[in-house]
Design an enzyme around this catalytic site. Structure first.
Site, PDB file in Angstrom:
ATOM      1  CE  LYS A  87       1.060   1.093   0.926  1.00 27.01           C
ATOM      2  NZ  LYS A  87       1.408   1.081   1.827  1.00 27.01           N
TER       3      LYS A  87
ATOM      4  CD  GLN B 196       2.097  -1.409   4.421  1.00 23.36           C
ATOM      5  OE1 GLN B 196       2.434  -1.505   3.599  1.00 23.36           O
ATOM      6  NE2 GLN B 196       1.801  -0.826   5.479  1.00 23.36           N
TER       7      GLN B 196
ATOM      8  CG  ASP C 183       6.647   4.379   2.096  1.00 24.42           C
ATOM      9  OD1 ASP C 183       6.071   5.328   1.903  1.00 24.42           O
ATOM     10  OD2 ASP C 183       6.413   2.950   2.789  1.00 24.42           O
TER      11      ASP C 183
END
Ligand code: NAD
Length: 302
Positions: free
Chosen positions: A54, A98, A121
């Site tokens: 990412k 994460q 997200d």
């Protein structure tokens, strides 16, 4: 006739080029640089590899991006404070924590602490609600479902009026993609059926699908005879079924299988995504797209 193989690698590269141009233009015209922070707790090798990917992509696109590594034993309260710090940082438009988090931390609490306007997200309950309402209410689209939708659109399949069958009802893939496909608008307006472990006669439902989206996490669950001839098949499943030696690096690498028997299915489907190289490469790309959207919204750029 063999199906058209929808390459997620190629479509993702195309979208990244588009984003790169958009970011350069935002910098030049408005002095705005999209900012993304990835917070990693502990050193889980898979998580390290995901956040590294990412960060690498964010750098390539010209973002302001930073990686914030925290120890495995960070108290929950300290992680919540850290999230709050980035919520207040005007240079940051996207915050990604994460997952999975260590057991002593309540994941739901941490995800809900992220400012919904920086939740790239799209896991925050506010954004899940916005997605359900649809249209301009949906600020962000969750990354894997957004990647799936983009693959269908760019492969030229008509979604309006199509029978879409989604295998799986997870919060990350099945439920959101089903919701997105039934909204009015681009890449949607479909008649959607969701099938799952409680469904009787899975095969009969799958056989009706003009577009079959499979996210079950069961290797080769979908057999070729379950596929309607000419259908568009999107295989989200990534299942590690063993290891092999890489010819390039000489290292052991996982053998991955999708939820669909690709070799047999491609003789029946009209279009199909491979595993790997299908949905996978799209997920990070859509995260970057959400960060650009967030930066634009924060700066009032249309
Ligand atoms: P999950 O385990 O949370 O959900 C799986 C769903 O499939 C469940 O709702 C379950 O009811 C259904 N299911 C399982 N077995 C079934 C069966 N035999 N018949 C009918 N339904 C069944 O999984 P998930 O997070 O949605 O992920 C699904 C797959 O997609 C996994 O292989 C995962 O690795 C992969 N995935 C890939 C990406 C990507 O970026 N490529 C992202 C997310 C998930």
């Amino acid at each position: 006739m063999a199906a058209k193989v929808i390459s997620g690698t190629e479509v993702a590269a195309q979208i990244r080029e588009e984003l790169k141009k958009e970011v350069a233009e935002m910098k030049e015209k408005h002095g705005v640089v999209p900012g993304l922070v990835t917070i990693l707790v502990g050193k889980n090798p898979a998580s390290v590899s995901y956040v590294t990917g990412k960060q690498k992509t964010a750098h390539e696109l010209g973002f302001y991006s930073m990686q914030d590594d925290q120890p495995e034993d960070i108290p929950e309260a300290d992680l919540l404070k850290l999230v709050d710090k980035y919520n207040k940082d005007p240079k940051i438009h996207g915050i990604l924590v994460q997952l999975p988090l260590p057991k002593h931390i309540n994941e739901k609490k941490v995800l809900s602490a992220i400012d919904p306007d920086k939740d790239v997200d799209c896991f925050h309950p506010v954004n899940v609600g916005r997605l359900m309402i649809g249209g301009s209410e949906a600020r962000f689209l969750p990354c894997t479902p957004a990647g799936i939708q983009e693959l269908i659109v760019r492969s030229g399949f008509e979604t309006s009026g199509a029978e879409v069958v989604v295998v799986g009802r997870s919060n990350i893939v099945g439920k959101p993609i089903a919701n997105m496909m039934l909204q009015k608008g681009r890449g949607a307006n479909a008649t959607v059926t969701v099938v799952h472990t409680g469904t009787k006669n899975l095969e009969a439902h799958c056989r009706r699908a003009d577009i079959l989206i499979v996210a079950a996490g069961v290797p080769h669950l979908v057999k070729p005879e379950w596929i309607k001839p000419g259908a568009c098949v999107i295989d989200v499943g990534v299942n590690r079924v063993g290891e092999k030696m890489s010819e390039k690096t000489g290292r052991m690498v996982p053998i991955l299988k999708g939820d669909v028997d690709f070799d047999a299915a491609k003789e029946i489907a009209g279009a199909i995504t491979p595993v790997p190289g299908g949905v996978g490469p799209m997920t990070i790309t859509m995260l970057m797209k959400n960060t650009v959207t967030s930066a634009k919204l924060a700066a009032g750029i249309r």
